[in-house]
Design a protein around this motif. Structure first.
Motif, PDB file in Angstrom:
ATOM      1  N   LYS A 147       0.795  -1.237   0.000  1.00 62.97           N
ATOM      2  CA  LYS A 147       0.000   0.000   0.000  1.00 62.97           C
ATOM      3  C   LYS A 147       0.822   1.279   0.000  1.00 62.97           C
ATOM      4  O   LYS A 147       0.284   2.352  -0.292  1.00 62.97           O
ATOM      5  CB  LYS A 147      -0.969  -0.009   1.192  1.00 62.97           C
ATOM      6  CG  LYS A 147      -2.129  -0.978   0.994  1.00 62.97           C
ATOM      7  CD  LYS A 147      -3.044  -1.026   2.203  1.00 62.97           C
ATOM      8  CE  LYS A 147      -4.195  -1.995   1.962  1.00 62.97           C
ATOM      9  NZ  LYS A 147      -5.033  -2.194   3.163  1.00 62.97           N
ATOM     10  N   PRO A 202       0.519   2.489  -3.882  1.00 66.74           N
ATOM     11  CA  PRO A 202      -0.639   3.288  -4.288  1.00 66.74           C
ATOM     12  C   PRO A 202      -0.786   4.589  -3.503  1.00 66.74           C
ATOM     13  O   PRO A 202      -1.393   5.548  -4.002  1.00 66.74           O
ATOM     14  CB  PRO A 202      -1.828   2.349  -4.049  1.00 66.74           C
ATOM     15  CG  PRO A 202      -1.334   1.295  -3.129  1.00 66.74           C
ATOM     16  CD  PRO A 202       0.121   1.135  -3.423  1.00 66.74           C
ATOM     17  N   PHE A 240      -8.354   2.769  -0.576  1.00 67.62           N
ATOM     18  CA  PHE A 240      -7.586   2.475  -1.781  1.00 67.62           C
ATOM     19  C   PHE A 240      -8.481   1.970  -2.906  1.00 67.62           C
ATOM     20  O   PHE A 240      -8.203   2.208  -4.082  1.00 67.62           O
ATOM     21  CB  PHE A 240      -6.482   1.470  -1.446  1.00 67.62           C
ATOM     22  CG  PHE A 240      -5.457   2.027  -0.499  1.00 67.62           C
ATOM     23  CD1 PHE A 240      -4.433   2.833  -0.962  1.00 67.62           C
ATOM     24  CD2 PHE A 240      -5.538   1.776   0.874  1.00 67.62           C
ATOM     25  CE1 PHE A 240      -3.494   3.366  -0.090  1.00 67.62           C
ATOM     26  CE2 PHE A 240      -4.603   2.303   1.751  1.00 67.62           C
ATOM     27  CZ  PHE A 240      -3.585   3.111   1.270  1.00 67.62           C
ATOM     28  N   TYR A 241      -9.574   1.263  -2.551  1.00 68.38           N
ATOM     29  CA  TYR A 241     -10.545   0.884  -3.571  1.00 68.38           C
ATOM     30  C   TYR A 241     -11.057   2.125  -4.304  1.00 68.38           C
ATOM     31  O   TYR A 241     -11.102   2.170  -5.534  1.00 68.38           O
ATOM     32  CB  TYR A 241     -11.751   0.176  -2.935  1.00 68.38           C
ATOM     33  CG  TYR A 241     -11.492  -1.161  -2.296  1.00 68.38           C
ATOM     34  CD1 TYR A 241     -10.428  -1.963  -2.682  1.00 68.38           C
ATOM     35  CD2 TYR A 241     -12.347  -1.634  -1.300  1.00 68.38           C
ATOM     36  CE1 TYR A 241     -10.209  -3.196  -2.081  1.00 68.38           C
ATOM     37  CE2 TYR A 241     -12.140  -2.872  -0.697  1.00 68.38           C
ATOM     38  CZ  TYR A 241     -11.072  -3.643  -1.088  1.00 68.38           C
ATOM     39  OH  TYR A 241     -10.872  -4.853  -0.496  1.00 68.38           O
ATOM     40  N   SER A 280      -8.329   3.958  -6.519  1.00 67.94           N
ATOM     41  CA  SER A 280      -7.981   3.227  -7.741  1.00 67.94           C
ATOM     42  C   SER A 280      -9.146   3.221  -8.725  1.00 67.94           C
ATOM     43  O   SER A 280      -8.943   3.327  -9.943  1.00 67.94           O
ATOM     44  CB  SER A 280      -7.573   1.798  -7.406  1.00 67.94           C
ATOM     45  OG  SER A 280      -8.648   1.079  -6.836  1.00 67.94           O
ATOM     46  N   PHE A 338      -1.216   4.376 -10.956  1.00 68.43           N
ATOM     47  CA  PHE A 338      -0.976   3.315  -9.977  1.00 68.43           C
ATOM     48  C   PHE A 338       0.020   2.280 -10.504  1.00 68.43           C
ATOM     49  O   PHE A 338       0.792   1.702  -9.736  1.00 68.43           O
ATOM     50  CB  PHE A 338      -2.293   2.639  -9.597  1.00 68.43           C
ATOM     51  CG  PHE A 338      -3.076   3.403  -8.560  1.00 68.43           C
ATOM     52  CD1 PHE A 338      -3.536   2.781  -7.409  1.00 68.43           C
ATOM     53  CD2 PHE A 338      -3.349   4.756  -8.720  1.00 68.43           C
ATOM     54  CE1 PHE A 338      -4.250   3.479  -6.444  1.00 68.43           C
ATOM     55  CE2 PHE A 338      -4.059   5.461  -7.772  1.00 68.43           C
ATOM     56  CZ  PHE A 338      -4.511   4.834  -6.628  1.00 68.43           C
ATOM     57  N   SER A 347      -8.208  -3.214 -11.131  1.00 68.02           N
ATOM     58  CA  SER A 347      -7.623  -2.052 -10.456  1.00 68.02           C
ATOM     59  C   SER A 347      -7.867  -2.085  -8.956  1.00 68.02           C
ATOM     60  O   SER A 347      -6.989  -1.728  -8.162  1.00 68.02           O
ATOM     61  CB  SER A 347      -8.202  -0.763 -11.047  1.00 68.02           C
ATOM     62  OG  SER A 347      -7.786  -0.594 -12.387  1.00 68.02           O
ATOM     63  N   SER A 370      -4.861  -2.443  -6.087  1.00 63.66           N
ATOM     64  CA  SER A 370      -4.598  -1.341  -5.156  1.00 63.66           C
ATOM     65  C   SER A 370      -4.256  -1.805  -3.753  1.00 63.66           C
ATOM     66  O   SER A 370      -3.684  -1.044  -2.971  1.00 63.66           O
ATOM     67  CB  SER A 370      -5.805  -0.396  -5.101  1.00 63.66           C
ATOM     68  OG  SER A 370      -6.894  -0.999  -4.423  1.00 63.66           O
TER      69      SER A 370
END
Length: 758
Positions: free
Chosen positions: A361, A364, A417-418, A421, A441, A513, A517
């Motif tokens: 993480k 990202p 992060f979902y 992305s 990303f 994606s 992420s």
């Protein structure tokens, strides 16, 4: 009686004589021309070759250089052993190809006749190990463990053992000082092959038939420096092979010594702690599969954060490299290469690749900032996030509300992060982008060095994988036929995935994606790659090329060639972003998902930074990842099918730091117990005769620290006195987090298999 006039035969006789004369003259001309060619045109060349018929060479192998740790402790050197060898050439002259002699030899050595015979057979495509892959004209070692009594029997009864020799020789020894095996880093040796001899004929360092060659690890990487140069003595002999004089002699030149950055004391701790962590994981019940964790393999890297030098590198399962010395037995070879052994020859620190989970993480996070997002946010950390009817849940189905990217790293909030992305995916044009998408990303991951070799000075490093658009297209082209053949709409999970990949496996989907992420999907990394990244975050942003070799020292000690650290580039982030991520990772260790493992740590004196990761892989149990760093070191551990990041790998990583800095159970620092509180900068002391000082090293005895380690791990919930950990315990939280992800989203986060998302 009628007389035939002589004049009737005279023309025919004359013609025949002329023809004969021409033939004779032609033969004489050819012979004369050939004699001119041999004696005048190429006379010098053939004279030189002819003189060689009267010269025989005797080769004296060079002593191979030692491999030393950073303080000069030998981790690979040489020792004198009695080596029993067989001449295959002599054996094949016998009526039974030497079977009787080999059977007698087996009885003397206490070996099975079949084992001895297998040692001298030649390797080819149809012959399994053990076999001899060196030159058939070179003496083939049968054993290097002969006793003086056995050697004496062979030499005194030489008439019973034609073609057999028993001589003292210097052979390789992998010393394992203090129990530091270091097998995959060191590698092993085996005889040179005829193909290798031919290929190296025109090189600066040609092979001799007696040479042993490095096959993996440092033995292969620095083979030319370690090998030295064999001595050759040339004797003049008569036509009966009797020596009549010495033509010339070239003395053998011993190989150079390789000083590494490995510290044998830290190496033994890393190996022990990795093994113990795997054993402990096998005692933990996995509710997802209904059985204990398998914990079938793992790796750990300890690296200097400011230089990229490797202080310790362990891979499990491991093996004893001494098994290769003197020729490996069939039993040992089967154990090392068989499927049931899980391939211990692999160095999983540089060759083991898997999805990284949440330790990814940091990538990202930097990518989002590069794309224009603010570190401070706020970003909604909801309990779930939906895309096209598919729900992706956060751990514990719990939300934290609006938070910063730093806090998202601390609590490992997936939904932040979902969202980021997914937003970038839509900005890039979704499933059918127009023009050239930004792909922040994916581009940022490549700038972090992922998807490529780090350049470590060990052979056969793998690249890992960043599943960007280019990779997806090439992967689809290679697999679409099998996907289309196997896939079935509405079939089993695997059939449905194959059906979806057949239709649009070359397109970047929203689900791709989202999975990417959080370090899932088709993303693959190696421990050495993640160690390089976290080391770069620690040192201010410089990505170093990891190195094990530190210096090449000639046998006489007069020439020292240091191997300087080499920078590969900078992290794709500003110093401000680096500081913000650095602060968040410190929060992970004090109030985030790793806090329960670092409670009581002297944070004010030795600031600790960490990130946990639990990666899901289709058909397997979860992979444990734990990435950490201080101002001096970065330590990364992974355990395949080992459970959660902090749960499986956390205690072992904490114990490695305890050993490095001498941290006691109550958080105090005992400098007398510290193995390496600061990285080793100087090289070992070299004596005037070229020898290198080597301090003694005791075998690692974890029982001495057992009481303090038990106390350090706290009570049943793993907490330390003074630890800042919320209730319930982080381990239970991590487990529930993983279970929650599985509810309502099938197996959406599986490596190599993706759900169809719009």
């Amino acid at each position: 009686m009628t007389n035939i006039p002589e004049t009737g035969r005279t023309p025919r006789v004359q013609i025949r004589l002329v023809v004969i004369q021409i033939l004779v003259l032609s033969l004489l001309g050819t012979l004369g021309g050939r004699l001119w060619y041999l004696q005048i045109r190429n006379g010098d060349e053939y004279a030189k070759e002819a003189s060689g018929n009267h010269v025989q060479q005797v080769v004296s192998p060079a002593v191979r250089g030692s491999i030393l740790d950073a303080r000069g402790v030998p981790i690979a050197d040489n020792e004198t052993r009695l080596v029993v060898s067989a001449s295959r050439t002599d054996l094949l002259k016998m009526k039974d190809d030497g079977k009787a002699v080999l059977s007698k030899l087996a009885a003397v050595l206490g070996m099975k006749p079949q084992d001895v015979m297998e040692k001298v057979r030649l390797c080819d495509a149809k012959t399994p190990q053990p076999c001899w892959n060196g030159s058939p004209y070179q003496p083939i070692p049968i054993t290097d463990e002969a006793t003086a009594k056995q050697a004496l029997q062979i030499r005194e009864r030489s008439e019973d053992f034609p073609g057999i020799t028993a001589e003292p020789e210097a052979v390789r020894r992998y010393a394992a000082p203090g129990g530091a095996n270091t097998a995959q880093v060191l590698g092993y040796l085996s005889p040179v092959t005829d193909d290798e001899i031919t290929k190296a004929e025109d090189s600066d360092s040609p092979y001799l038939r007696s040479d042993q060659v490095g096959r993996s690890g440092l033995e292969r990487q620095y083979d030319q420096e370690l090998r030295g140069k064999a001595g050759v003595t040339r004797y003049e002999v008569d036509n009966l092979g009797r020596v009549i004089g010495q033509a010339e002699s070239d003395a053998a030149e011993p190989g150079s010594n390789v000083v590494t950055s490995i510290d044998a004391r830290v190496q033994r701790v890393a190996e022990y702690q990795l093994n113990e962590a795997m054993k402990d994981a096998r005692d933990v019940f996995d509710k997802n599969t209904g059985e204990n964790y398998k914990a079938d393999s793992g790796a750990v890297v300890v690296m200097e954060a400011k230089t990229g030098r490797v202080v310790a590198m362990a891979s499990n399962p491991s093996y004893d490299p001494n098994a290769w010395v003197g020729g490996i037995s069939g039993k040992d070879y089967a154990q090392l290469t068989g499927k049931t052994s899980n391939y211990p020859l692999l160095n999983r620190a540089i060759q083991g690749q898997s999805a990284p989970g949440s330790i990814f993480k940091v990538v990202p996070t930097a990518a989002a900032i590069n794309a224009g997002y603010s570190f401070d946010g706020p970003y909604e950390c909801s309990s779930s996030y939906s895309i096209g009817g598919q729900t992706f849940k956060n751990f514990e189905t719990k939300g934290y509300g609006p938070i910063s990217l730093g806090r998202a790293l601390e609590v490992s909030c997936d939904t932040v992060f979902y969202r980021l992305s997914h937003e970038e995916w839509k900005k890039d044009g979704g499933i059918d982008p127009k023009g050239k998408p930004n792909d922040w990303f994916y581009k940022t991951a490549h700038q972090f060095g992922l998807g490529a070799e780090t350049g470590i000075d060990l052979p056969n490093e793998v690249t890992g994988r960043i599943p960007d658009r280019q990779w997806k297209e090439s992967y689809w082209e290679a697999n679409k036929d099998s996907w289309c053949k196997y896939g079935k709409k509405g079939g089993t999970y695997a059939e449905q995935i194959a059906y979806e990949n057949c239709l649009e496996g070359n397109k970047m989907r929203a689900g791709d994606s989202v999975n990417y992420s959080i370090g899932q999907g088709d993303t693959l990394v190696t421990p050495i790659q993640m160690a390089a990244i976290y080391g770069a975050i620690s040192n201010g942003g410089t990505l170093y090329e990891p190195t094990v070799g530190k210096a090449i020292v000639s046998a006489d000690g007069k020439n020292v060639e240091e191997i300087a650290p080499k920078a590969n580039g900078k992290l794709p982030m500003t110093s401000k972003t680096r500081d913000e991520i650095d602060g968040a990772l410190a929060g992970v260790a004090t109030q985030g998902t790793a806090a329960w493992r670092f409670g009581g740590w002297p944070q004010d004196e030795i600031p600790m930074h960490a990130k946990t990761g639990t990666a899901e892989v289709y058909g397997k149990q979860t992979t444990s990842w734990f990435a950490t760093y201080t101002k001096d070191y970065t330590v990364v551990m992974t355990i395949s099918q080992g459970g959660t990041g902090s749960g499986a790998s956390g205690p072992a990583v904490r114990n490695i730091y305890n050993a490095l800095y001498g941290v006691s159970a109550d958080g105090t620092i005992d400098s007398k117990k510290a193995l390496l509180p600061t990285p080793q900068k100087s090289l070992p002391k070299i004596q005037s005769d070229g020898s290198i000082d080597a301090p003694k090293i005791e075998k690692y005895d974890p029982k001495k620290e057992q009481a303090s380690e038990t106390e350090a791990l706290g009570g049943i919930d793993g907490q330390l006195p003074g630890a800042t950990v919320s209730s319930p315990s982080a381990e239970n939280r991590d487990t529930r987090r993983r279970r929650a992800r599985g509810r309502g989203c099938g197996r959406r986060r599986t490596t190599g298999n993706r759900r169809l998302l719009t």
